[in-house]
Design an enzyme around this catalytic site. Sequence first.
Site, short mmCIF file in Angstrom:
data_model
loop_
_atom_site.label_atom_id
_atom_site.label_comp_id
_atom_site.label_asym_id
_atom_site.label_seq_id
_atom_site.Cartn_x
_atom_site.Cartn_y
_atom_site.Cartn_z
N ASP A 14 0.87 -1.16 0.00
CA ASP A 14 0.00 0.00 0.00
C ASP A 14 0.92 1.23 0.00
O ASP A 14 2.08 1.13 0.38
CB ASP A 14 -0.88 -0.05 1.25
CG ASP A 14 -1.71 1.20 1.42
OD1 ASP A 14 -2.24 1.71 0.42
OD2 ASP A 14 -1.79 1.70 2.57
N ARG A 15 0.43 2.37 -0.46
CA ARG A 15 1.31 3.55 -0.51
C ARG A 15 1.19 4.44 0.74
O ARG A 15 2.11 4.48 1.55
CB ARG A 15 0.99 4.38 -1.78
CG ARG A 15 2.12 5.31 -2.18
CD ARG A 15 1.72 6.33 -3.24
NE ARG A 15 0.93 7.42 -2.66
CZ ARG A 15 0.57 8.51 -3.33
NH1 ARG A 15 0.86 8.65 -4.61
NH2 ARG A 15 -0.13 9.46 -2.74
N ASP A 16 0.03 5.07 0.91
CA ASP A 16 -0.11 6.07 1.97
C ASP A 16 -0.17 5.42 3.35
O ASP A 16 -1.01 4.55 3.60
CB ASP A 16 -1.37 6.92 1.72
CG ASP A 16 -1.33 7.55 0.33
OD1 ASP A 16 -0.28 8.09 -0.04
OD2 ASP A 16 -2.36 7.50 -0.37
N GLY A 29 -9.56 19.88 8.39
CA GLY A 29 -9.42 19.07 9.61
C GLY A 29 -9.39 17.58 9.34
O GLY A 29 -9.93 16.79 10.10
N ASN A 65 -5.21 2.87 -3.67
CA ASN A 65 -6.38 3.64 -4.08
C ASN A 65 -6.01 5.12 -4.08
O ASN A 65 -5.56 5.63 -3.05
CB ASN A 65 -7.53 3.47 -3.07
CG ASN A 65 -8.09 2.05 -3.01
OD1 ASN A 65 -7.79 1.24 -3.88
ND2 ASN A 65 -8.88 1.78 -2.01
N GLN A 66 -6.19 5.79 -5.20
CA GLN A 66 -5.88 7.22 -5.28
C GLN A 66 -7.05 7.97 -5.92
O GLN A 66 -7.02 8.33 -7.10
CB GLN A 66 -4.58 7.45 -6.08
CG GLN A 66 -3.31 6.97 -5.39
CD GLN A 66 -3.02 7.70 -4.08
OE1 GLN A 66 -3.39 8.86 -3.90
NE2 GLN A 66 -2.36 7.04 -3.14
N CYS A 118 -15.84 0.01 -9.30
CA CYS A 118 -14.85 -0.65 -10.15
C CYS A 118 -14.43 -1.96 -9.50
O CYS A 118 -14.85 -2.27 -8.39
CB CYS A 118 -13.64 0.26 -10.32
SG CYS A 118 -12.79 0.56 -8.77
N CYS A 120 -11.17 -2.54 -9.05
CA CYS A 120 -9.79 -2.37 -8.56
C CYS A 120 -9.67 -1.62 -7.26
O CYS A 120 -8.60 -1.65 -6.64
CB CYS A 120 -8.90 -1.75 -9.65
SG CYS A 120 -9.49 -0.27 -10.47
MG MG Z 1 -2.80 3.19 3.66
ZN ZN Z 2 -10.74 1.27 -9.48
#
Ligand code: MG
Ligand code: ZN
Length: 204
Positions: A14-16, A29, A65-66, A118, A120
């Site tokens: 995962d990225r974030d 906030g 997810n972005q 979707c 994905c």
């Molecule tokens: Mg994350």
């Molecule tokens: Zn998607």
Amino acid sequence: MKAAGALRRAVFLDRDGVINAMVYDTEHGLIDSPQNPDQFQLLPNVGEAVRLINEMGLLAVVVSNQPGVAKGKSTMALLESTTARMERELAESGARLDGVYYCLHHPEATLEQYRGICSCRKPKSGLLRQATEAIGIDLDRSFMVGDGLTDIQAGRSVGCTTVLLGTLRCDSCHLMSDQNAFPDLLAPDLLSAVRLIQSRLGQP
Ligand SMILES: [Mg+2]
Ligand SMILES: [Zn+2]
């Protein structure tokens, strides 16, 4: 179908919250993903962790997810330059990603082209499957590392060994059992997770 021998093991990331820090949006906030390269900051020891994945001979594949572009918070150009910054900062540690896969969709997107359900968006497994199609990955012998239960669900659904980053709290136990999202392993950060994976690989 690729021959079984050609399939490689991967660590899906995962990225974030795994590779980079979350951003605090003082205006609203909210804690959010970085929406531009200036907001992007690698977490400690992430370069070393990804390099260790590279050195173990596993593929390092980001699945994230972005929905920022879909929600009008970012643009494709900013998302691409954020990805470029991630790759550049990892390269400074001698680390390399073998693939970066984003889900750009969201059910309530303001941009119509990205609006909808979707296959994905995690917890669904579409990003892991796209990577598998493109690179040739043995999912049953691969790993998914994430800081959210949706990461664990996505990994479990395709047979990966799952690693949840963070500390376990009582409220998350309820969620995990409700959603069948128990991780196989727990680690405080990515480097610890990769070391756990390394010790697993050392076992027969
Ligand atoms: Mg994350
Ligand atoms: Zn998607």
